[in-house]
Design an enzyme around this catalytic site. Structure first.
Site, PDB file in Angstrom:
ATOM      1  N   ILE A   1      47.838  41.582  38.878  1.00  0.00           N
ATOM      2  CA  ILE A   1      48.813  40.704  39.546  1.00  0.00           C
ATOM      3  C   ILE A   1      49.802  40.160  38.507  1.00  0.00           C
ATOM      4  O   ILE A   1      50.996  40.036  38.767  1.00  0.00           O
ATOM      5  CB  ILE A   1      48.101  39.571  40.314  1.00  0.00           C
ATOM      6  CG1 ILE A   1      47.044  40.159  41.267  1.00  0.00           C
ATOM      7  CG2 ILE A   1      49.113  38.741  41.108  1.00  0.00           C
ATOM      8  CD1 ILE A   1      46.184  39.133  41.984  1.00  0.00           C
TER       9      ILE A   1
ATOM     10  N   ILE B   1      30.109  51.615  51.566  1.00  0.00           N
ATOM     11  CA  ILE B   1      30.532  50.518  52.445  1.00  0.00           C
ATOM     12  C   ILE B   1      29.435  49.458  52.377  1.00  0.00           C
ATOM     13  O   ILE B   1      28.283  49.719  52.769  1.00  0.00           O
ATOM     14  CB  ILE B   1      30.753  51.031  53.876  1.00  0.00           C
ATOM     15  CG1 ILE B   1      31.947  51.985  53.830  1.00  0.00           C
ATOM     16  CG2 ILE B   1      30.955  49.874  54.851  1.00  0.00           C
ATOM     17  CD1 ILE B   1      32.440  52.487  55.129  1.00  0.00           C
ATOM     18  N   PHE B   2      29.808  48.301  51.858  1.00  0.00           N
ATOM     19  CA  PHE B   2      28.806  47.259  51.606  1.00  0.00           C
ATOM     20  C   PHE B   2      28.482  46.468  52.878  1.00  0.00           C
ATOM     21  O   PHE B   2      29.000  45.385  53.093  1.00  0.00           O
ATOM     22  CB  PHE B   2      29.284  46.300  50.509  1.00  0.00           C
ATOM     23  CG  PHE B   2      29.463  46.946  49.159  1.00  0.00           C
ATOM     24  CD1 PHE B   2      28.618  47.960  48.731  1.00  0.00           C
ATOM     25  CD2 PHE B   2      30.476  46.533  48.299  1.00  0.00           C
ATOM     26  CE1 PHE B   2      28.778  48.553  47.478  1.00  0.00           C
ATOM     27  CE2 PHE B   2      30.641  47.120  47.053  1.00  0.00           C
ATOM     28  CZ  PHE B   2      29.793  48.131  46.647  1.00  0.00           C
TER      29      PHE B   2
ATOM     30  N   ARG C   1      39.055  41.437  55.697  1.00  0.00           N
ATOM     31  CA  ARG C   1      39.827  40.753  54.657  1.00  0.00           C
ATOM     32  C   ARG C   1      41.307  40.766  54.995  1.00  0.00           C
ATOM     33  O   ARG C   1      41.788  41.638  55.719  1.00  0.00           O
ATOM     34  CB  ARG C   1      39.634  41.451  53.290  1.00  0.00           C
ATOM     35  CG  ARG C   1      38.212  41.360  52.749  1.00  0.00           C
ATOM     36  CD  ARG C   1      37.904  39.958  52.259  1.00  0.00           C
ATOM     37  NE  ARG C   1      36.549  39.829  51.737  1.00  0.00           N
ATOM     38  CZ  ARG C   1      35.470  39.547  52.483  1.00  0.00           C
ATOM     39  NH1 ARG C   1      35.584  39.378  53.785  1.00  0.00           N
ATOM     40  NH2 ARG C   1      34.295  39.416  51.926  1.00  0.00           N
TER      41      ARG C   1
ATOM     42  N   GLY D   1      27.349  37.403  48.039  1.00  0.00           N
ATOM     43  CA  GLY D   1      28.466  36.455  47.990  1.00  0.00           C
ATOM     44  C   GLY D   1      29.665  36.837  48.842  1.00  0.00           C
ATOM     45  O   GLY D   1      30.695  36.174  48.781  1.00  0.00           O
TER      46      GLY D   1
ATOM     47  N   TYR E   1      32.610  32.216  40.258  1.00  0.00           N
ATOM     48  CA  TYR E   1      34.043  32.511  40.136  1.00  0.00           C
ATOM     49  C   TYR E   1      34.861  31.470  40.914  1.00  0.00           C
ATOM     50  O   TYR E   1      35.762  30.825  40.370  1.00  0.00           O
ATOM     51  CB  TYR E   1      34.325  33.926  40.647  1.00  0.00           C
ATOM     52  CG  TYR E   1      35.785  34.223  40.823  1.00  0.00           C
ATOM     53  CD1 TYR E   1      36.653  34.181  39.747  1.00  0.00           C
ATOM     54  CD2 TYR E   1      36.310  34.533  42.085  1.00  0.00           C
ATOM     55  CE1 TYR E   1      38.005  34.433  39.900  1.00  0.00           C
ATOM     56  CE2 TYR E   1      37.661  34.789  42.248  1.00  0.00           C
ATOM     57  CZ  TYR E   1      38.491  34.742  41.150  1.00  0.00           C
ATOM     58  OH  TYR E   1      39.839  34.983  41.321  1.00  0.00           O
TER      59      TYR E   1
ATOM     60  N   ASP F   1      48.263  37.850  26.364  1.00  0.00           N
ATOM     61  CA  ASP F   1      47.149  38.565  27.011  1.00  0.00           C
ATOM     62  C   ASP F   1      46.238  39.093  25.905  1.00  0.00           C
ATOM     63  O   ASP F   1      46.719  39.619  24.898  1.00  0.00           O
ATOM     64  CB  ASP F   1      47.705  39.740  27.846  1.00  0.00           C
ATOM     65  CG  ASP F   1      46.705  40.243  28.875  1.00  0.00           C
ATOM     66  OD1 ASP F   1      47.041  40.257  30.067  1.00  0.00           O
ATOM     67  OD2 ASP F   1      45.573  40.637  28.487  1.00  0.00           O
ATOM     68  N   ASN F   2      44.933  38.947  26.090  1.00  0.00           N
ATOM     69  CA  ASN F   2      44.027  39.456  25.042  1.00  0.00           C
ATOM     70  C   ASN F   2      43.696  40.930  25.242  1.00  0.00           C
ATOM     71  O   ASN F   2      42.950  41.513  24.464  1.00  0.00           O
ATOM     72  CB  ASN F   2      42.751  38.598  24.943  1.00  0.00           C
ATOM     73  CG  ASN F   2      41.887  38.693  26.188  1.00  0.00           C
ATOM     74  OD1 ASN F   2      42.120  39.527  27.068  1.00  0.00           O
ATOM     75  ND2 ASN F   2      40.870  37.847  26.274  1.00  0.00           N
TER      76      ASN F   2
ATOM     77  N   ALA G   1      45.367  34.419  33.168  1.00  0.00           N
ATOM     78  CA  ALA G   1      44.270  34.859  32.291  1.00  0.00           C
ATOM     79  C   ALA G   1      42.942  34.264  32.746  1.00  0.00           C
ATOM     80  O   ALA G   1      42.774  33.045  32.740  1.00  0.00           O
ATOM     81  CB  ALA G   1      44.569  34.441  30.850  1.00  0.00           C
TER      82      ALA G   1
HETATM   83  N1  UDP Z   1      33.855  46.827  49.489  1.00  0.00           N
HETATM   84  C1  UDP Z   1      33.102  47.910  49.906  1.00  0.00           C
HETATM   85  N2  UDP Z   1      32.893  48.941  49.014  1.00  0.00           N
HETATM   86  C2  UDP Z   1      33.398  48.925  47.742  1.00  0.00           C
HETATM   87  C3  UDP Z   1      34.179  47.806  47.333  1.00  0.00           C
HETATM   88  C4  UDP Z   1      34.384  46.773  48.233  1.00  0.00           C
HETATM   89  O1  UDP Z   1      32.613  47.966  51.041  1.00  0.00           O
HETATM   90  O2  UDP Z   1      33.162  49.870  46.969  1.00  0.00           O
HETATM   91  C5  UDP Z   1      34.114  45.720  50.446  1.00  0.00           C
HETATM   92  C6  UDP Z   1      33.653  44.371  49.939  1.00  0.00           C
HETATM   93  O3  UDP Z   1      32.324  44.139  50.290  1.00  0.00           O
HETATM   94  C7  UDP Z   1      34.647  43.436  50.642  1.00  0.00           C
HETATM   95  C8  UDP Z   1      35.912  44.271  50.794  1.00  0.00           C
HETATM   96  O4  UDP Z   1      35.509  45.625  50.603  1.00  0.00           O
HETATM   97  O5  UDP Z   1      34.178  43.132  51.936  1.00  0.00           O
HETATM   98  C9  UDP Z   1      36.971  43.942  49.751  1.00  0.00           C
HETATM   99  O6  UDP Z   1      36.342  43.944  48.491  1.00  0.00           O
HETATM  100  P1  UDP Z   1      37.172  43.903  47.134  1.00  0.00           P
HETATM  101  O7  UDP Z   1      36.190  44.029  45.998  1.00  0.00           O
HETATM  102  O8  UDP Z   1      38.275  44.904  47.179  1.00  0.00           O
HETATM  103  O9  UDP Z   1      37.868  42.481  47.120  1.00  0.00           O
HETATM  104  P2  UDP Z   1      37.221  40.995  47.233  1.00  0.00           P
HETATM  105  O10 UDP Z   1      37.134  40.706  48.709  1.00  0.00           O
HETATM  106  O11 UDP Z   1      35.910  40.979  46.529  1.00  0.00           O
HETATM  107  O12 UDP Z   1      38.245  40.146  46.562  1.00  0.00           O
END
Ligand code: UDP
Length: 328
Positions: free
Chosen positions: A12, A206-207, A220, A283, A140, A31-32, A73
């Site tokens: 960004i 897909i998480f 999102r 999380g 975070y 920037d490091n 940063a």
């Molecule tokens: N996600 C996923 N598989 C991946 C990476 C992310 O299913 O390999 C999902 C994640 O669980 C979240 C969404 O995609 O619901 C967006 O994740 P990302 O890491 O891109 O951004 P974040 O929401 O953490 O800022």
């Protein structure tokens, strides 16, 4: 007068630097290069160094007429922050403390801070407004919220004016294809899917598909990185015109599920993408969607690239031309 951008070689940050330069601003980057790439700077005057290093901050503030700082940063991965909270407090909170201390010493009065939707934690209602409770669910988000508070009290004590920008999910790339998104290792959904489209990964994960959403996958609010850049520019201008400190959400107000993102990537790239179901990621709230009405109203923010397809197309353009990302 120049603007100092910390973390200006990151995703960004580098897009914001490019945008600021296009508006005719004088920009200096610190920037490091622990995560960012000098290739993303496109020749902008930069210092390789850390916000913890008081001597480099003194050197920058003594050498250049800095009127405002845009502060990117930071360490910024939710999962990593859960494993290494002390490192997150050190990099983010202590690092910002050093930076702000030096700003106060050198009488620099404006800071735009890169905050996050993670300051809210699990939302009570959608869309999320700036006045909603901030109860982070990971270190975070906690560190970013702690910095927002540090800035609030620094305004009261030292007259340091701040704008905290709480971003939702940054996506896309420079529409002209000069720079894009490159993390090592990559953890973000869209670049991971595009790497799979390029054949650099066999499949994506897909998480979780048992969330309380229409298709069971997380939803999102994706916002184009150049629209985020525009908001930083407007926030700096507003502070320079004498505005009070404030906090703004930055998103599109529209949610897309993980499945919808994968489908959009398939459509834009025309490639097959193999997806496997994997356990939920720790999380992750089910739904994060912003109300950005305040930023539109008060900053005059007008996002230019609102469709997910546009964001993915710009990202795809850069990934195709930069299969291995920036030069390592
Ligand atoms: N996600 C996923 N598989 C991946 C990476 C992310 O299913 O390999 C999902 C994640 O669980 C979240 C969404 O995609 O619901 C967006 O994740 P990302 O890491 O891109 O951004 P974040 O929401 O953490 O800022």
């Amino acid at each position: 007068m120049a603007i100092l951008v910390t973390g200006g070689a990151g995703y960004i940050g580098s897009h914001t630097v490019l945008y600021l330069k296009e508006q005719g601003e004088d920009v200096i980057v610190l920037d490091n290069l622990s995560k960012g790439y000098s290739g993303a700077l496109l020749g902008t005057l930069s210092y390789k160094g850390d916000i913890h290093d008081e001597s480099i901050l003194d050197e920058i503030f003594n050498t250049h007429k800095i009127n405002s700082v845009i502060h990117f940063a930071a360490s910024s991965l939710v999962g990593e922050s859960v494993s290494y909270p002390l490192s997150y407090y050190e990099n983010n909170v202590i690092g910002t403390h050093r930076l702000v201390k030096k700003m106060v010493e050198h009488d620099v009065k404006h800071i735009v801070f890169s905050s996050t939707a993670a300051t809210y934690g699990e939302p009570n209602s959608i869309p999320i407004e700036e006045t909603d409770p901030t109860i982070p669910t990971n270190p975070y988000g906690e560190t970013k919220l702690a910095i927002e508070k540090l800035l609030k009290w620094s305004d009261q004590a030292y007259g340091l004016k701040s704008v905290c920008l709480r971003y939702f999910n940054a996506a896309g790339a420079d529409p002209a294809g000069r720079i894009g998104e490159d993390h090592d290792p990559e953890t973000h959904l869209i670049p991971i899917v595009l790497q799979a489209a390029l054949g650099k990964r066999e499949s994506i994960k897909i998480f979780g598909d048992d969330y309380d959403t229409d298709d069971g996958t997380c939803v999102r609010d994706y916002i184009h990185v150049m629209d985020l850049a525009q908001a930083h520019y407007l926030a700096v201008k507003k502070l320079q015109e004498g505005a009070a400190s404030d906090v703004y959400n930055l998103g599109n107000g529209k949610g897309f599920s993980v499945n919808q993102v994968v489908e959009t990537c398939k459509k834009v790239t025309g490639k097959t993408i193999n997806a496997e179901l994997a356990p939920r990621r720790m999380g992750d709230p089910a739904v994060l969607i912003a109300s950005s009405e305040k930023a539109k109203r008060e900053l005059g923010w007008t996002p230019q690239y609102q469709g997910l397809e546009v964001m993915v197309s710009h990202a795809w353009e850069w990934h195709q031309n930069n299969e291995d990302g920036f030069e390592k």
